[in-house]
Scaffold this motif. Structure first.
Motif, mmCIF file in Angstrom:
data_model
loop_
_atom_site.group_PDB
_atom_site.id
_atom_site.type_symbol
_atom_site.label_atom_id
_atom_site.label_comp_id
_atom_site.label_asym_id
_atom_site.label_seq_id
_atom_site.Cartn_x
_atom_site.Cartn_y
_atom_site.Cartn_z
ATOM 1 N N SER A 173 11.315 0.092 6.074
ATOM 2 C CA SER A 173 12.223 1.219 5.839
ATOM 3 C C SER A 173 13.598 0.698 5.435
ATOM 4 O O SER A 173 13.896 -0.492 5.573
ATOM 5 C CB SER A 173 12.344 2.078 7.100
ATOM 6 N N ALA A 174 14.413 1.590 4.941
ATOM 7 C CA ALA A 174 15.804 1.304 4.590
ATOM 8 C C ALA A 174 16.534 2.644 4.551
ATOM 9 O O ALA A 174 15.908 3.686 4.321
ATOM 10 C CB ALA A 174 15.903 0.594 3.245
ATOM 11 N N PRO A 175 17.852 2.631 4.761
ATOM 12 C CA PRO A 175 18.610 3.889 4.681
ATOM 13 C C PRO A 175 18.479 4.526 3.295
ATOM 14 O O PRO A 175 18.312 3.833 2.285
ATOM 15 C CB PRO A 175 20.056 3.447 4.948
ATOM 16 N N LEU A 176 18.562 5.845 3.250
ATOM 17 C CA LEU A 176 18.373 6.600 2.015
ATOM 18 C C LEU A 176 19.289 6.117 0.879
ATOM 19 O O LEU A 176 18.855 5.991 -0.270
ATOM 20 C CB LEU A 176 18.599 8.095 2.289
ATOM 21 N N GLU A 177 20.546 5.836 1.202
ATOM 22 C CA GLU A 177 21.462 5.395 0.145
ATOM 23 C C GLU A 177 21.061 4.028 -0.414
ATOM 24 O O GLU A 177 21.235 3.746 -1.606
ATOM 25 C CB GLU A 177 22.925 5.380 0.624
ATOM 26 N N ARG A 232 10.939 10.478 -5.546
ATOM 27 C CA ARG A 232 10.602 9.382 -4.633
ATOM 28 C C ARG A 232 11.455 9.439 -3.367
ATOM 29 O O ARG A 232 10.958 9.190 -2.273
ATOM 30 C CB ARG A 232 10.735 8.037 -5.344
ATOM 31 N N LEU A 233 12.707 9.778 -3.500
ATOM 32 C CA LEU A 233 13.578 9.871 -2.320
ATOM 33 C C LEU A 233 13.168 11.031 -1.415
ATOM 34 O O LEU A 233 13.310 10.937 -0.190
ATOM 35 C CB LEU A 233 15.042 10.012 -2.748
ATOM 36 N N GLN A 234 12.641 12.093 -2.000
ATOM 37 C CA GLN A 234 12.173 13.218 -1.191
ATOM 38 C C GLN A 234 10.981 12.823 -0.324
ATOM 39 O O GLN A 234 10.745 13.425 0.708
ATOM 40 C CB GLN A 234 11.815 14.409 -2.085
ATOM 41 N N ARG A 235 10.248 11.800 -0.732
ATOM 42 C CA ARG A 235 9.097 11.320 0.040
ATOM 43 C C ARG A 235 9.474 10.208 1.015
ATOM 44 O O ARG A 235 8.614 9.709 1.732
ATOM 45 C CB ARG A 235 8.022 10.774 -0.908
ATOM 46 N N ALA A 236 10.723 9.814 1.052
ATOM 47 C CA ALA A 236 11.142 8.657 1.842
ATOM 48 C C ALA A 236 10.813 8.795 3.328
ATOM 49 O O ALA A 236 10.513 7.803 3.986
ATOM 50 C CB ALA A 236 12.637 8.398 1.656
ATOM 51 N N ASN A 237 10.858 9.993 3.845
ATOM 52 C CA ASN A 237 10.599 10.194 5.273
ATOM 53 C C ASN A 237 9.173 10.629 5.569
ATOM 54 O O ASN A 237 8.889 11.118 6.657
ATOM 55 C CB ASN A 237 11.593 11.206 5.848
ATOM 56 N N GLY A 252 0.795 -1.219 0.000
ATOM 57 C CA GLY A 252 0.000 0.000 0.000
ATOM 58 C C GLY A 252 0.823 1.263 0.000
ATOM 59 O O GLY A 252 2.030 1.246 -0.185
ATOM 60 N N SER A 253 0.136 2.351 0.239
ATOM 61 C CA SER A 253 0.744 3.668 0.275
ATOM 62 C C SER A 253 0.475 4.307 1.627
ATOM 63 O O SER A 253 -0.641 4.209 2.155
ATOM 64 C CB SER A 253 0.139 4.537 -0.835
ATOM 65 N N ARG A 254 1.468 4.981 2.150
ATOM 66 C CA ARG A 254 1.274 5.685 3.417
ATOM 67 C C ARG A 254 0.176 6.732 3.289
ATOM 68 O O ARG A 254 -0.609 6.946 4.211
ATOM 69 C CB ARG A 254 2.590 6.314 3.868
#
Length: 176
Positions: free
Chosen positions: A116-120, A140-145, A95-97
């Protein structure tokens, strides 16, 4: 009666890998096949690719138990995918948050698992799957948090090691 789990997390967290591994390891689990407005040849999870007009027609016909829009795509979970609940199987939904409020309304006893996983690691995984442009990966990375909505309890799993370790963590969370 089975339970419904919504597995959420940022793009590249490895949700598809963990869901596939968990479903293969435990026959009591059913990984819901989503309908997505993406070309079926795009790869990744097993899904049904449709055009936006087909998706909207199916939405209007009431075919989806849950739907949302993210990353310029529409996602839907067909009602038929939930028939496994009556057989006592747990249904796992990638799903999606952002879809959590609607999911909690649709499934009041919903359980949420956040991967979750580290950004790199996320960046490497997104680049290696080859379906997003560099600009899409950055978005997509900007939405990671992106945080879960206030008051939504979730089981947290870090998928920062091997796929086998991540699958074992997910299976443990599903059985807890």
């Amino acid at each position: 009666m089975g339970r419904v789990f919504l597995v959420v997390g940022p793009s590249g967290a490895g949700k598809d890998t963990l869901l596939a591994g968990a479903a293969a390891a435990d026959p009591r689990l059913h990984w819901a096949r989503r309908v997505i407005t993406r070309d079926s040849a795009a790869g990744g999870e097993p899904f049904e690719g449709v055009t936006e007009s087909v998706f909207q027609a199916r939405l209007q016909a009431g075919e989806f138990a849950l739907h949302w829009q993210a990353h310029e795509l529409w996602y839907g979970v067909p009602v038929a995918e939930l028939k496994q609940l009556a057989a006592g199987r747990d249904v796992l939904i990638n799903g999606s948050r952002a879809a959590l409020p609607a999911a909690l309304t649709a499934f009041p006893t919903l359980r949420v698992i956040q991967i979750s996983a580290p950004l790199e690691v996320l960046a490497d995984r997104l680049a290696s799957r080859g379906r997003e442009s560099h600009a899409d990966i950055v978005t997509r990375l900007q939405r990671a948090n992106y945080a879960l909505p206030e008051g939504v309890p979730a089981i947290e799993i870090s998928n920062d090691a091997t796929p086998e370790k991540g699958i074992a963590r997910l299976l443990y969370a599903l059985r807890a």
